[in-house]
Structure formats: structure tokens, C-alpha cells
Design a protein around this motif. Structure first.
Motif, PDB file in Angstrom:
ATOM      1  N   TRP A  45     -18.116   1.445   4.551  1.00 21.76           N
ATOM      2  CA  TRP A  45     -17.416   2.399   5.409  1.00 21.76           C
ATOM      3  C   TRP A  45     -16.066   2.773   4.800  1.00 21.76           C
ATOM      4  O   TRP A  45     -15.701   3.949   4.726  1.00 21.76           O
ATOM      5  N   VAL A  46     -15.334   1.782   4.322  1.00 16.34           N
ATOM      6  CA  VAL A  46     -14.032   2.038   3.701  1.00 16.34           C
ATOM      7  C   VAL A  46     -14.220   2.810   2.397  1.00 16.34           C
ATOM      8  O   VAL A  46     -13.520   3.791   2.133  1.00 16.34           O
ATOM      9  N   PRO A  52      -7.240   9.131   0.484  1.00 21.40           N
ATOM     10  CA  PRO A  52      -6.505   7.869   0.602  1.00 21.40           C
ATOM     11  C   PRO A  52      -6.030   7.571   2.032  1.00 21.40           C
ATOM     12  O   PRO A  52      -6.052   6.414   2.458  1.00 21.40           O
ATOM     13  N   LYS A  53      -5.620   8.614   2.768  1.00 24.32           N
ATOM     14  CA  LYS A  53      -5.167   8.395   4.152  1.00 24.32           C
ATOM     15  C   LYS A  53      -6.309   7.909   5.032  1.00 24.32           C
ATOM     16  O   LYS A  53      -6.122   7.049   5.878  1.00 24.32           O
ATOM     17  N   THR A  54      -7.488   8.457   4.817  1.00 28.40           N
ATOM     18  CA  THR A  54      -8.655   8.024   5.586  1.00 28.40           C
ATOM     19  C   THR A  54      -9.009   6.587   5.223  1.00 28.40           C
ATOM     20  O   THR A  54      -9.309   5.768   6.096  1.00 28.40           O
ATOM     21  N   ARG A  55      -8.972   6.277   3.952  1.00 29.90           N
ATOM     22  CA  ARG A  55      -9.263   4.914   3.498  1.00 29.90           C
ATOM     23  C   ARG A  55      -8.289   3.921   4.134  1.00 29.90           C
ATOM     24  O   ARG A  55      -8.705   2.880   4.654  1.00 29.90           O
ATOM     25  N   ALA A  56      -7.008   4.237   4.116  1.00 31.17           N
ATOM     26  CA  ALA A  56      -6.000   3.356   4.711  1.00 31.17           C
ATOM     27  C   ALA A  56      -6.246   3.168   6.205  1.00 31.17           C
ATOM     28  O   ALA A  56      -6.131   2.056   6.731  1.00 31.17           O
ATOM     29  N   ARG A  57      -6.598   4.273   6.893  1.00 31.36           N
ATOM     30  CA  ARG A  57      -6.900   4.189   8.326  1.00 31.36           C
ATOM     31  C   ARG A  57      -8.113   3.301   8.577  1.00 31.36           C
ATOM     32  O   ARG A  57      -8.136   2.528   9.524  1.00 31.36           O
ATOM     33  N   ARG A  58      -9.113   3.420   7.729  1.00 24.91           N
ATOM     34  CA  ARG A  58     -10.323   2.611   7.911  1.00 24.91           C
ATOM     35  C   ARG A  58     -10.066   1.134   7.634  1.00 24.91           C
ATOM     36  O   ARG A  58     -10.641   0.265   8.286  1.00 24.91           O
TER      37      ARG A  58
END
Length: 101
Positions: A45-46, A52-58
Motif C-alpha cells: 500500500w505504501v 512522496p506526500k501520499t507515501r508519507a501520509r500512508r
């Protein structure tokens, strides 16, 4: 001595995810207690994040969901990279075939 970080059955957690999970001993214990498939689902999922912002949020959400008692990411269809099982009909139609268009 620090426990070895456990990964998934297909995916390996990136350094950013590993560091976030190890930063809190309670979260790290929950992570280590997951099954290899459960860890794999969170990592996939990550890793699926495009920005990068989505990855950090996940990654942040992974920590929250572990504290909430979740064993898999909320609203995730599942890892399509596993070779030990056939993708479900939904995964095949939406995730796999949809990417070919």
C-alpha cells in the motif's frame, strides 16, 4: 539488543517506513506481531503511492491503523504482486487490466 525488522512476503519496507515504525516501541511491537502477509499488505500500500506526500501520509496512517488494532490497510484491495495466490476477479479487472489501458 534490537529486534530485526520484519518485512512482507513479497515487499521490503523502505527506510522511511522502517524508521517510522521503529520510532515508537508500541507501534514496532504491533508491526512485528503482524503476519508476513499483513506486513506485506501495508508495505505494498505504501509502495503503491505515486507522490512522496501520499507515501508519507500512508506511512503515518499505517502507524495509526496499527494502534487501532488493524491487521491490514483500510480500503486496500490487496497486493497484486504475490505469486502464491491468483489475483481475485476484482483485482484482475480493476488493478491489473486497468493499468494496461
Amino acid at each position: 539488543m534490537k529486534s530485526a525488522f520484519l518485512h512482507g512476503i513479497v515487499h521490503t519496507a523502505g527506510d522511511d517506513m522502517r524508521l517510522a515504525l521503529q520510532a515508537d516501541p508500541d507501534i514496532f511491537a504491533l508491526w512485528q506481531a503482524l503476519t508476513p502477509i499483513g506486513r506485506n499488505e501495508f508495505i505494498c500500500w505504501v509502495e503503491d503511492a505515486k507522490q512522496p506526500k501520499t507515501r508519507a501520509r500512508r506511512i503515518e496512517r499505517t502507524c495509526e491503523e496499527l494502534l487501532e488494532g488493524k491487521k491490514r490497510p483500510c480500503c486496500w484491495a490487496g497486493c497484486i504482486h504475490r505469486t502464491d495466490k491468483k489475483p481475485s476477479a476484482w483485482q484482475q479487472a480493476v488493478l491489473i487490466d486497468g493499468k494496461r489501458n
